[in-house]
Design a protein around this motif. Structure first.
Motif, PDB file in Angstrom:
ATOM      1  N   LEU A 132      43.199  41.505  33.162  1.00  0.00           N
ATOM      2  CA  LEU A 132      42.269  41.937  34.196  1.00  0.00           C
ATOM      3  C   LEU A 132      41.476  40.728  34.678  1.00  0.00           C
ATOM      4  O   LEU A 132      40.955  39.958  33.870  1.00  0.00           O
ATOM      5  CB  LEU A 132      41.309  42.998  33.643  1.00  0.00           C
ATOM      6  CG  LEU A 132      41.947  44.269  33.075  1.00  0.00           C
ATOM      7  CD1 LEU A 132      40.886  45.153  32.428  1.00  0.00           C
ATOM      8  CD2 LEU A 132      42.706  45.033  34.147  1.00  0.00           C
ATOM      9  N   SER A 133      41.387  40.559  35.997  1.00  0.00           N
ATOM     10  CA  SER A 133      40.607  39.466  36.576  1.00  0.00           C
ATOM     11  C   SER A 133      39.295  40.018  37.108  1.00  0.00           C
ATOM     12  O   SER A 133      39.285  40.998  37.876  1.00  0.00           O
ATOM     13  CB  SER A 133      41.391  38.791  37.712  1.00  0.00           C
ATOM     14  OG  SER A 133      42.584  38.216  37.204  1.00  0.00           O
ATOM     15  N   LEU A 134      38.195  39.398  36.707  1.00  0.00           N
ATOM     16  CA  LEU A 134      36.861  39.926  36.998  1.00  0.00           C
ATOM     17  C   LEU A 134      36.207  39.190  38.161  1.00  0.00           C
ATOM     18  O   LEU A 134      36.644  38.115  38.574  1.00  0.00           O
ATOM     19  CB  LEU A 134      35.987  39.819  35.748  1.00  0.00           C
ATOM     20  CG  LEU A 134      36.611  40.335  34.441  1.00  0.00           C
ATOM     21  CD1 LEU A 134      35.593  40.289  33.308  1.00  0.00           C
ATOM     22  CD2 LEU A 134      37.176  41.736  34.614  1.00  0.00           C
ATOM     23  N   ARG A 135      35.156  39.794  38.674  1.00  0.00           N
ATOM     24  CA  ARG A 135      34.465  39.250  39.839  1.00  0.00           C
ATOM     25  C   ARG A 135      33.951  37.826  39.608  1.00  0.00           C
ATOM     26  O   ARG A 135      33.877  37.023  40.540  1.00  0.00           O
ATOM     27  CB  ARG A 135      33.273  40.145  40.211  1.00  0.00           C
ATOM     28  CG  ARG A 135      33.669  41.463  40.852  1.00  0.00           C
ATOM     29  CD  ARG A 135      32.462  42.248  41.313  1.00  0.00           C
ATOM     30  NE  ARG A 135      32.867  43.500  41.942  1.00  0.00           N
ATOM     31  CZ  ARG A 135      33.269  43.617  43.201  1.00  0.00           C
ATOM     32  NH1 ARG A 135      33.281  42.539  43.963  1.00  0.00           N
ATOM     33  NH2 ARG A 135      33.628  44.780  43.694  1.00  0.00           N
ATOM     34  N   ASP A 136      33.587  37.514  38.383  1.00  0.00           N
ATOM     35  CA  ASP A 136      33.027  36.187  38.103  1.00  0.00           C
ATOM     36  C   ASP A 136      34.101  35.125  37.890  1.00  0.00           C
ATOM     37  O   ASP A 136      33.789  33.983  37.546  1.00  0.00           O
ATOM     38  CB  ASP A 136      32.097  36.256  36.889  1.00  0.00           C
ATOM     39  CG  ASP A 136      32.812  36.657  35.601  1.00  0.00           C
ATOM     40  OD1 ASP A 136      34.051  36.819  35.637  1.00  0.00           O
ATOM     41  OD2 ASP A 136      32.133  36.824  34.573  1.00  0.00           O
ATOM     42  N   GLY A 137      35.378  35.491  38.058  1.00  0.00           N
ATOM     43  CA  GLY A 137      36.467  34.534  37.908  1.00  0.00           C
ATOM     44  C   GLY A 137      37.063  34.493  36.515  1.00  0.00           C
ATOM     45  O   GLY A 137      38.086  33.826  36.306  1.00  0.00           O
ATOM     46  N   SER A 138      36.469  35.171  35.562  1.00  0.00           N
ATOM     47  CA  SER A 138      37.006  35.207  34.207  1.00  0.00           C
ATOM     48  C   SER A 138      38.109  36.262  34.108  1.00  0.00           C
ATOM     49  O   SER A 138      38.323  37.050  35.040  1.00  0.00           O
ATOM     50  CB  SER A 138      35.901  35.509  33.193  1.00  0.00           C
ATOM     51  OG  SER A 138      35.374  36.805  33.408  1.00  0.00           O
ATOM     52  N   THR A 139      38.804  36.274  32.987  1.00  0.00           N
ATOM     53  CA  THR A 139      39.856  37.254  32.752  1.00  0.00           C
ATOM     54  C   THR A 139      39.617  37.948  31.415  1.00  0.00           C
ATOM     55  O   THR A 139      38.946  37.408  30.521  1.00  0.00           O
ATOM     56  CB  THR A 139      41.254  36.611  32.751  1.00  0.00           C
ATOM     57  OG1 THR A 139      41.326  35.618  31.730  1.00  0.00           O
ATOM     58  CG2 THR A 139      41.566  35.982  34.106  1.00  0.00           C
ATOM     59  N   THR A 197      38.185  51.431  29.284  1.00  0.00           N
ATOM     60  CA  THR A 197      38.884  51.086  28.043  1.00  0.00           C
ATOM     61  C   THR A 197      38.471  49.706  27.536  1.00  0.00           C
ATOM     62  O   THR A 197      38.297  49.501  26.334  1.00  0.00           O
ATOM     63  CB  THR A 197      40.404  51.120  28.266  1.00  0.00           C
ATOM     64  OG1 THR A 197      40.790  52.429  28.679  1.00  0.00           O
ATOM     65  CG2 THR A 197      41.158  50.741  26.999  1.00  0.00           C
ATOM     66  N   ALA A 198      38.300  48.762  28.459  1.00  0.00           N
ATOM     67  CA  ALA A 198      37.959  47.390  28.092  1.00  0.00           C
ATOM     68  C   ALA A 198      36.463  47.164  27.935  1.00  0.00           C
ATOM     69  O   ALA A 198      36.036  46.042  27.642  1.00  0.00           O
ATOM     70  CB  ALA A 198      38.527  46.423  29.134  1.00  0.00           C
ATOM     71  N   GLY A 199      35.649  48.207  28.137  1.00  0.00           N
ATOM     72  CA  GLY A 199      34.212  48.068  28.014  1.00  0.00           C
ATOM     73  C   GLY A 199      33.582  47.304  29.150  1.00  0.00           C
ATOM     74  O   GLY A 199      32.555  46.636  28.965  1.00  0.00           O
ATOM     75  N   LEU A 200      34.161  47.401  30.332  1.00  0.00           N
ATOM     76  CA  LEU A 200      33.658  46.697  31.509  1.00  0.00           C
ATOM     77  C   LEU A 200      32.908  47.651  32.424  1.00  0.00           C
ATOM     78  O   LEU A 200      33.150  48.865  32.427  1.00  0.00           O
ATOM     79  CB  LEU A 200      34.819  46.055  32.272  1.00  0.00           C
ATOM     80  CG  LEU A 200      35.621  44.996  31.508  1.00  0.00           C
ATOM     81  CD1 LEU A 200      36.891  44.644  32.273  1.00  0.00           C
ATOM     82  CD2 LEU A 200      34.778  43.748  31.266  1.00  0.00           C
TER      83      LEU A 200
END
Length: 432
Positions: A132-139, A197-200
């Motif tokens: 999963l790619s997140l808004r802040d650029g992390s995965t 599921t990923a706690g995001l």
């Protein structure tokens, strides 16, 4: 040469754990990196300046990992001994708009990746995993390792000629899995489920690389548990063996005269043309930077590459008891007969006579038997990262692997001893 009597199931047990924990290339390289960290390797960032110090290092990029061990006293022109493999397997991958459905069924829209045996994905309990790619650029890695999806096959009552005429599957219409019921299909439902599921937080995921996998665990099979059934042996079996071999060689560093390397690429199953594939710049860039970090010049780089050799390790075809006529009549590789040397004079494999000498020497040193594989002349063979590596980098390359059945199935089959035999041969090769 007979198989060594010292076979220990510990390596194969560990392979099965590795397969189960690696449903995607991203998970596979994370697990390989964790094992290398325990062996003293450290990750280096491609955006940082590198030093030429001795020790084990690795680079992660997406679903690929390049790891290498620089022995004490290595010169700038010290050659490399490379084991190449790939982390990806044919499967079903989630589309950009994943939420679909019809007639009261909620479905997930998928694309076909690589060349899977489509029928092997039918009526099988499937999980969902990936990056999963997140808004802040992390995965963030995610793995729903429980029965979540299923591709239901049409009942024989509605296709009475299927056993006589063969199963015909349309990749677009027939391979979309179901994952629930409901007439209201809302965009974002699958991703919202994975965020939870990923706690995001809701809306945190803006990109994804997701694929389905069978949740059935790898298992020993047969009267004497002499076979192993499991997913993604093509080619995580080689990734696992190469990781174990590199860690073992680095752990004893007994006067190495070369630099042992693990190169596990993504995207082999669809041509290797990506920034993480064997036809991309990753391996060459890492090797060159290693030379230059040790104070080397372009001349040193050329000398190092000219003295290097690569074993491209991928699975191959064991003789099939029900289809022996599909194989070359004089080349019938058997499971638990040791790794195979893969040959094709049209360069679908990179092996030549001088390469055979290198592999034969490693097997002799390890007391490991090996077999030769060549395709039936009437059936063109597949290819590997071997010819790509040889052509792109000018490095002598040899194609090898383990003989399996059901290649490209959701669940493949190998001999229980062969992963252990391959790992021992790779240790001997990397040890020089």
């Amino acid at each position: 040469m007979s198989a060594p009597s010292r076979f220990d199931r510990g390596h194969t047990d560990d392979l099965m754990s590795f397969l189960a924990a690696s449903p995607t290339p991203y998970h596979a390289v994370a697990n390989a990196a964790e094992r290398l960290e325990k062996a003293g390797f450290r990750q280096v960032a491609e955006t940082d300046a590198w030093d030429g110090s001795a020790g084990g290092k690795y680079v992660l990029r997406g679903g690929a990992i390049i790891a290498w061990y620089v022995p004490e006293g290595a010169d700038a022109h010290t050659p490399f001994r490379i084991v190449g493999a790939h982390t990806d397997s044919p499967n079903l991958r989630v589309k950009p708009r994943p939420d679909s459905g019809a007639h009261g069924w909620r479905q997930v829209a998928v694309e076909i990746y690589g060349g899977p045996l489509l029928n092997s994905w039918l009526d099988r309990d499937l999980g969902l995993a990936g990056r999963l790619s997140l808004r802040d650029g992390s995965t963030r890695l995610v793995n729903v390792d429980r029965p979540l999806l299923r591709v239901p096959q049409l009942a024989i009552h509605l296709d009475r000629s299927v056993n006589a005429d063969g199963l015909k599957l349309d990749k677009q219409r027939h391979m979309q899995p179901v994952w629930g019921m409901g007439d209201d299909v809302r965009d974002g439902d699958l991703i919202a489920f994975l965020e939870e599921t990923a706690g995001l937080a809701s809306g945190e995921v803006t990109g994804w690389d997701l694929m389905v996998h069978s949740v059935e665990a790898p298992a020993y099979l047969g009267r004497d548990r002499e076979l192993v059934a499991g997913p993604r042996m093509d080619n995580l079996l080689s990734v696992h063996a190469a990781t174990a071999a590199l860690a073992a060689v680095a752990g004893r560093d007994s006067g190495l005269s070369h630099i042992p390397v693990l190169a596990a690429f993504d995207h082999e199953e669809n041509g290797s043309q990506s920034d993480t594939g064997a036809d991309g710049p990753l391996l060459g860039g890492v090797l060159e930077r290693s030379v230059f970090a040790r104070g080397g010049s372009y001349e040193d780089r050329a000398r190092a590459f000219a003295g290097s050799v690569c074993l491209s390790s991928d699975t191959g075809h064991a003789v099939h008891p029900n289809y022996a006529e599909r194989h070359d009549p004089t080349h019938h590789p058997r499971v638990d007969g040791g790794p195979i040397l893969k040959v094709n004079v049209n360069n679908r494999y990179a092996t030549d006579g001088s390469g055979r000498v290198v592999f034969a020497a490693a097997c002799e040193k390890a007391d490991v038997p090996f077999q030769s594989f060549v395709s039936n002349n009437a059936m063109p063979c597949g290819t590997t990262i071997g010819p790509i590596t040889a052509a792109r980098h000018g490095i002598r390359t040899v194609d090898i692997g383990v003989a399996i059945l059901s290649m490209h199935s959701a669940r493949e089959l190998c001999g229980a001893q062969d992963p252990f035999l391959l790992a021992n041969a790779l240790v001997a090769f990397l040890d020089g």
